[in-house]
Motif scaffolding. Structure first.
Motif, short mmCIF file in Angstrom:
data_model
loop_
_atom_site.label_atom_id
_atom_site.label_comp_id
_atom_site.label_asym_id
_atom_site.label_seq_id
_atom_site.Cartn_x
_atom_site.Cartn_y
_atom_site.Cartn_z
N ASN A 61 0.80 -1.22 0.00
CA ASN A 61 0.00 0.00 0.00
C ASN A 61 0.83 1.28 0.00
O ASN A 61 0.28 2.38 -0.09
N ALA A 62 2.16 1.14 0.06
CA ALA A 62 3.00 2.34 -0.07
C ALA A 62 2.79 2.99 -1.43
O ALA A 62 2.96 4.21 -1.58
N ALA A 63 2.38 2.19 -2.41
CA ALA A 63 2.12 2.73 -3.75
C ALA A 63 0.91 3.66 -3.78
O ALA A 63 0.72 4.42 -4.73
N ASN A 64 0.07 3.62 -2.74
CA ASN A 64 -1.13 4.45 -2.67
C ASN A 64 -0.92 5.78 -1.96
O ASN A 64 -1.86 6.56 -1.82
N LEU A 65 0.30 6.04 -1.50
CA LEU A 65 0.59 7.32 -0.86
C LEU A 65 0.59 8.43 -1.90
O LEU A 65 1.19 8.30 -2.96
#
Length: 263
Positions: free
Chosen positions: A213-217
């Protein structure tokens, strides 16, 4: 069958990243470089120990056939002590009480030596610079953390299960279920708030953020916060077999680093 990439390293480590939603594995060399492609399958649910072991054996067999491993490293989402699993909140704690997972994998994978640590800690081993106080925050099914001081791993803290807002734990506040329920915009505000809380708590020199979910920051991160590759959860497995700290090995002469000799 999975073809190996590049030259065989002196040390070949089968690195396994156990996640609440996916199981990933690859063979890496002594520096964490991928020697094979990374394979991934969904994590079974429910996932008792025997089923996890069976699923992992099936996952890694295509990797081990063309390129035998010398060691096995595992990152696991829970409390790990002396290669035994004490908690596994995203897999089912009722089945994971004092489970000798390393021994189970050894018995099913050719008697190879196995070392296991928390998954956020294994990801951190690939990311940290080895200077000062470095914190790792993984954003996945839940929220994992790991703390390092001058490259040395500190005692594990299960911050994921500590209350942070309105009696919600970190897992419940910024885990994947919370993101899906609240939406990305609200979830990003929560993560930004958590970054501030963690800095107030620890005054870290560097925060590394990983996990799927780091890609959703989508907000501007502070200067001392950096997103790391999702492959770090695999690459960090090499550090479990180095007798020296991250700081020491990264300061070794270049010739030693090329040969993979760390003794």
């Amino acid at each position: 069958m999975v073809a190996a990439k590049g030259k065989n390293a002196k040390e070949r480590i089968l690195a396994i990243d156990v996640g609440g939603t996916g199981l990933k594995a690859a063979i890496i060399d002594s520096h964490g470089n991928m020697e094979t492609e990374r394979l991934k399958v969904p994590t079974p649910h429910p996932c008792p120990p025997d089923l996890l072991v069976q699923t992992l054996v099936k996952l890694v067999t295509p990797l081990l056939t063309p390129l035998p491993a010398t060691h096995i490293s595992v990152g696991f989402p829970g409390v790990v002590r002396d290669n035994r699993i004490l908690t596994a909140p995203n897999l089912g704690n009722e089945d994971w009480r004092d489970i000798p997972l390393a021994q189970m994998l050894t018995e099913h994978l050719g008697n190879l030596a196995v070392r296991i640590i928390n998954d956020a800690e294994m990801q951190g081993l690939a990311a940290i610079e080895g200077k000062g106080l470095e914190l790792v925050l993984t954003l996945g099914t839940g929220a994992g953390t790991a703390l390092f001081r001058d490259g040395e791993l500190m005692p594990h803290l299960e911050l994921a299960h500590h209350p942070v807002s309105k009696n919600k734990t970190y897992d419940e506040y910024i885990g994947n279920a919370a993101r899906e329920k609240a939406g990305n915009k609200r979830w990003n505000r929560r993560v930004e708030k958590i970054i501030g809380i963690l800095y107030s708590l620890m005054h870290y020199d560097r925060l590394w953020i990983g996990g799927g979910n780091a890609a959703n920051l989508n907000f501007v991160l502070p200067d001392n916060v950096k997103v790391v590759s999702n492959e770090a959860g695999i690459e960090g497995g090499s550090r479990l077999w180095h007798p020296r700290s991250v700081r020491e090995t990264r300061q070794l002469p270049e010739a030693n680093q090329r040969t993979g000799v760390f003794e």
